[in-house]
Design a protein around this motif. Structure first.
Motif, PDB file in Angstrom:
ATOM      1  N   ARG A 108     -11.420  -6.027  42.220  1.00 46.14           N
ATOM      2  CA  ARG A 108     -10.342  -5.051  41.997  1.00 46.14           C
ATOM      3  C   ARG A 108     -10.730  -3.619  42.341  1.00 46.14           C
ATOM      4  NH1 ARG A 108      -7.509  -7.656  36.538  1.00 46.14           N
ATOM      5  NH2 ARG A 108      -6.817  -9.547  37.611  1.00 46.14           N
ATOM      6  N   VAL A 109     -11.575  -3.483  43.346  1.00 45.74           N
ATOM      7  CA  VAL A 109     -11.884  -2.143  43.853  1.00 45.74           C
ATOM      8  C   VAL A 109     -10.792  -1.727  44.832  1.00 45.74           C
ATOM      9  CG1 VAL A 109     -13.480  -0.806  45.297  1.00 45.74           C
ATOM     10  CG2 VAL A 109     -14.369  -2.322  43.504  1.00 45.74           C
ATOM     11  N   GLY A 143     -16.734  -3.051  39.670  1.00 45.93           N
ATOM     12  CA  GLY A 143     -15.358  -3.519  39.533  1.00 45.93           C
ATOM     13  C   GLY A 143     -14.396  -2.444  39.054  1.00 45.93           C
ATOM     14  N   ASN A 144     -13.173  -2.487  39.604  1.00 49.14           N
ATOM     15  CA  ASN A 144     -12.093  -1.574  39.231  1.00 49.14           C
ATOM     16  C   ASN A 144     -12.350  -0.117  39.614  1.00 49.14           C
ATOM     17  OD1 ASN A 144      -9.789  -3.000  37.833  1.00 49.14           O
ATOM     18  ND2 ASN A 144     -11.511  -3.793  36.646  1.00 49.14           N
ATOM     19  N   ALA A 145     -13.346   0.132  40.454  1.00 50.66           N
ATOM     20  CA  ALA A 145     -13.551   1.496  40.939  1.00 50.66           C
ATOM     21  C   ALA A 145     -12.452   1.849  41.938  1.00 50.66           C
ATOM     22  CB  ALA A 145     -14.920   1.636  41.587  1.00 50.66           C
ATOM     23  N   THR A 146     -12.174   3.141  42.048  1.00 49.52           N
ATOM     24  CA  THR A 146     -11.160   3.650  42.969  1.00 49.52           C
ATOM     25  C   THR A 146     -11.795   4.689  43.880  1.00 49.52           C
ATOM     26  OG1 THR A 146      -9.405   3.310  41.334  1.00 49.52           O
ATOM     27  CG2 THR A 146      -8.945   4.840  43.134  1.00 49.52           C
ATOM     28  N   ILE A 147     -11.710   4.470  45.182  1.00 41.99           N
ATOM     29  CA  ILE A 147     -12.249   5.406  46.167  1.00 41.99           C
ATOM     30  C   ILE A 147     -11.069   6.101  46.838  1.00 41.99           C
ATOM     31  CG2 ILE A 147     -13.843   5.704  48.081  1.00 41.99           C
ATOM     32  CD1 ILE A 147     -15.094   4.296  45.646  1.00 41.99           C
ATOM     33  N   LEU A 148     -10.988   7.410  46.695  1.00 41.02           N
ATOM     34  CA  LEU A 148      -9.820   8.162  47.135  1.00 41.02           C
ATOM     35  C   LEU A 148      -9.987   8.718  48.555  1.00 41.02           C
ATOM     36  CD1 LEU A 148      -8.744   9.953  43.841  1.00 41.02           C
ATOM     37  CD2 LEU A 148      -7.831   7.877  44.878  1.00 41.02           C
ATOM     38  N   PRO A 149      -8.897   9.220  49.150  1.00 44.61           N
ATOM     39  CA  PRO A 149      -8.928   9.644  50.558  1.00 44.61           C
ATOM     40  C   PRO A 149      -9.995  10.690  50.852  1.00 44.61           C
ATOM     41  CG  PRO A 149      -6.668   9.605  49.747  1.00 44.61           C
ATOM     42  CD  PRO A 149      -7.551   9.384  48.566  1.00 44.61           C
ATOM     43  N   VAL A 159     -21.654   3.142  42.538  1.00 42.06           N
ATOM     44  CA  VAL A 159     -20.437   3.652  41.908  1.00 42.06           C
ATOM     45  C   VAL A 159     -20.144   2.756  40.710  1.00 42.06           C
ATOM     46  CG1 VAL A 159     -17.977   4.089  42.193  1.00 42.06           C
ATOM     47  CG2 VAL A 159     -19.558   4.550  44.090  1.00 42.06           C
ATOM     48  N   GLY A 160     -20.154   3.326  39.521  1.00 40.56           N
ATOM     49  CA  GLY A 160     -19.985   2.547  38.310  1.00 40.56           C
ATOM     50  C   GLY A 160     -18.601   1.928  38.193  1.00 40.56           C
ATOM     51  N   ALA A 161     -18.517   0.849  37.437  1.00 37.51           N
ATOM     52  CA  ALA A 161     -17.248   0.160  37.220  1.00 37.51           C
ATOM     53  C   ALA A 161     -16.221   1.128  36.636  1.00 37.51           C
ATOM     54  CB  ALA A 161     -17.443  -1.021  36.281  1.00 37.51           C
ATOM     55  N   GLY A 162     -15.013   1.088  37.188  1.00 40.75           N
ATOM     56  CA  GLY A 162     -13.924   1.909  36.686  1.00 40.75           C
ATOM     57  C   GLY A 162     -13.950   3.355  37.135  1.00 40.75           C
ATOM     58  N   LYS A 167     -14.556  12.864  45.219  1.00 42.19           N
ATOM     59  CA  LYS A 167     -15.317  13.679  46.162  1.00 42.19           C
ATOM     60  C   LYS A 167     -16.562  12.908  46.596  1.00 42.19           C
ATOM     61  CE  LYS A 167     -17.675  16.246  42.470  1.00 42.19           C
ATOM     62  NZ  LYS A 167     -17.930  17.601  41.908  1.00 42.19           N
ATOM     63  N   ASP A 168     -17.245  13.429  47.610  1.00 42.35           N
ATOM     64  CA  ASP A 168     -18.385  12.726  48.190  1.00 42.35           C
ATOM     65  C   ASP A 168     -19.458  12.429  47.151  1.00 42.35           C
ATOM     66  OD1 ASP A 168     -17.066  12.955  50.576  1.00 42.35           O
ATOM     67  OD2 ASP A 168     -18.435  14.412  51.464  1.00 42.35           O
ATOM     68  N   VAL A 169     -20.099  11.255  47.325  1.00 43.90           N
ATOM     69  CA  VAL A 169     -21.188  10.826  46.455  1.00 43.90           C
ATOM     70  C   VAL A 169     -22.504  11.044  47.194  1.00 43.90           C
ATOM     71  CG1 VAL A 169     -22.237   8.844  45.293  1.00 43.90           C
ATOM     72  CG2 VAL A 169     -19.741   9.123  45.285  1.00 43.90           C
ATOM     73  N   PRO A 170     -23.447  11.808  46.629  1.00 46.10           N
ATOM     74  CA  PRO A 170     -24.729  12.016  47.304  1.00 46.10           C
ATOM     75  C   PRO A 170     -25.519  10.711  47.448  1.00 46.10           C
ATOM     76  CG  PRO A 170     -24.417  13.602  45.522  1.00 46.10           C
ATOM     77  CD  PRO A 170     -23.354  12.553  45.370  1.00 46.10           C
ATOM     78  N   GLU A 171     -26.406  10.671  48.422  1.00 42.43           N
ATOM     79  CA  GLU A 171     -27.278   9.517  48.598  1.00 42.43           C
ATOM     80  C   GLU A 171     -28.153   9.309  47.355  1.00 42.43           C
ATOM     81  OE1 GLU A 171     -29.657  10.125  52.068  1.00 42.43           O
ATOM     82  OE2 GLU A 171     -27.941  10.185  53.444  1.00 42.43           O
ATOM     83  N   ASN A 172     -28.497   8.033  47.094  1.00 47.98           N
ATOM     84  CA  ASN A 172     -29.472   7.683  46.058  1.00 47.98           C
ATOM     85  C   ASN A 172     -29.083   8.181  44.666  1.00 47.98           C
ATOM     86  OD1 ASN A 172     -31.569   6.505  47.923  1.00 47.98           O
ATOM     87  ND2 ASN A 172     -31.516   8.601  48.727  1.00 47.98           N
ATOM     88  N   THR A 173     -27.786   8.072  44.346  1.00 50.50           N
ATOM     89  CA  THR A 173     -27.338   8.484  43.023  1.00 50.50           C
ATOM     90  C   THR A 173     -26.476   7.396  42.396  1.00 50.50           C
ATOM     91  OG1 THR A 173     -25.375   9.605  43.906  1.00 50.50           O
ATOM     92  CG2 THR A 173     -27.356  10.950  43.584  1.00 50.50           C
ATOM     93  N   ILE A 174     -26.338   7.490  41.080  1.00 43.79           N
ATOM     94  CA  ILE A 174     -25.407   6.655  40.332  1.00 43.79           C
ATOM     95  C   ILE A 174     -24.299   7.572  39.826  1.00 43.79           C
ATOM     96  CG2 ILE A 174     -25.086   5.150  38.336  1.00 43.79           C
ATOM     97  CD1 ILE A 174     -28.089   4.487  38.510  1.00 43.79           C
ATOM     98  N   VAL A 175     -23.042   7.219  40.118  1.00 39.74           N
ATOM     99  CA  VAL A 175     -21.911   8.022  39.652  1.00 39.74           C
ATOM    100  C   VAL A 175     -20.992   7.159  38.804  1.00 39.74           C
ATOM    101  CG1 VAL A 175     -22.022   9.517  41.691  1.00 39.74           C
ATOM    102  CG2 VAL A 175     -20.428   7.590  41.678  1.00 39.74           C
ATOM    103  N   GLY A 176     -20.256   7.804  37.915  1.00 44.28           N
ATOM    104  CA  GLY A 176     -19.297   7.087  37.082  1.00 44.28           C
ATOM    105  C   GLY A 176     -18.334   8.061  36.431  1.00 44.28           C
ATOM    106  N   GLY A 177     -17.259   7.510  35.866  1.00 40.22           N
ATOM    107  CA  GLY A 177     -16.294   8.320  35.139  1.00 40.22           C
ATOM    108  C   GLY A 177     -15.058   8.651  35.953  1.00 40.22           C
ATOM    109  N   ASN A 178     -14.160   9.425  35.324  1.00 41.53           N
ATOM    110  CA  ASN A 178     -12.902   9.831  35.945  1.00 41.53           C
ATOM    111  C   ASN A 178     -12.655  11.311  35.628  1.00 41.53           C
ATOM    112  OD1 ASN A 178     -10.348  10.131  36.985  1.00 41.53           O
ATOM    113  ND2 ASN A 178      -9.343   8.795  35.508  1.00 41.53           N
ATOM    114  N   PRO A 179     -12.819  12.189  36.643  1.00 39.55           N
ATOM    115  CA  PRO A 179     -13.310  11.905  37.994  1.00 39.55           C
ATOM    116  C   PRO A 179     -14.803  11.590  37.972  1.00 39.55           C
ATOM    117  CG  PRO A 179     -13.059  14.262  37.707  1.00 39.55           C
ATOM    118  CD  PRO A 179     -12.507  13.624  36.463  1.00 39.55           C
TER     119      PRO A 179
END
Length: 209
Positions: A108-109, A143-149, A159-162, A167-179
């Motif tokens: 469900r990404v 799962g359930n992550a959303t990648i925007l235009p 990219v963490g679930a949900g 905005k751009d994700v840097p290399e070698n990082t873990i991101v999560g949350g909204n936004p």
């Protein structure tokens, strides 16, 4: 042959009016093929792979997309080697979605290249635009992550679930949350931990043969 102004505008990331895209450049064929994929018995993996290869604009030699899958056009999606997408993923590809090698995508990404003007008077005229999405090598999207235009997810990142990635994700990082925000970098501690876990796995596997 007359130029398809609206289709060219769409791929250029400019405003366009979707109903005026020429039928031969429209999204119907991609949607129909996705429907066939979703109706194929799940055990027929070779047929599913063959249809996804026809659906997407570019594929590697080794990949699997677990049905159901949903697209806008389909042909504007490009995937690299060793790609895997779990069930119920959505590729809204009014612009390019380019995915590198060794990418794993949870269930469900959503990859959404489509956007709409923020001014309501222009938005109600049904003018829209699309910005490309790029997913670099060795990325894992939960799962359930959303990648925007317009987003690029840098190589080796998670990219963490949900998560809602705006905005751009840097290399070698873990991101999560909204936004989505950077939680931490992936570092040598991760490498040592998972190399030890992998060594233990293979040792246990050898004992159980």
């Amino acid at each position: 042959m007359k130029k398809d102004f609206e289709y060219e505008q769409m791929l250029a990331g400019a405003l366009y009016f979707a109903p005026n895209i020429f039928p031969e450049n429209g999204s119907l064929e991609g949607k129909k093929l996705a429907q066939k994929i979703n109706n194929e018995p799940i055990e027929n993996t070779d047929k599913i792979i063959a249809m996804v290869r026809k659906l997407f604009g570019k594929t590697g030699r080794s990949f699997y997309v677990n049905p159901p899958v949903y697209v806008d056009y389909g042909r504007h999606v490009e995937i690299g080697e060793n790609f895997y997408a779990n069930m119920d993923c959505m590729f809204v590809d009014v612009n390019k979605i380019v995915i590198g090698d060794n990418v794993m995508v949870g269930p469900r990404v959503g990859f959404y290249t489509a956007g709409h003007p923020t001014d309501p008077e222009i938005r109600i005229k049904e003018l829209e635009f699309g910005s490309p999405i790029t997913i670099e090598d060795n990325v894992w999207i939960g799962g359930n992550a959303t990648i925007l235009p317009g987003v690029t997810v840098g190589k080796n990142s998670i990219v963490g679930a949900g998560a809602v990635v705006t905005k751009d994700v840097p290399e070698n990082t873990i991101v999560g949350g909204n936004p989505a925000r950077v939680i931490r970098e992936i570092n040598d501690v991760d490498k040592k931990k998972w190399e030890a876990e992998m060594k233990t796995y293979y040792e246990n596997l050898a004992k159980n043969k």
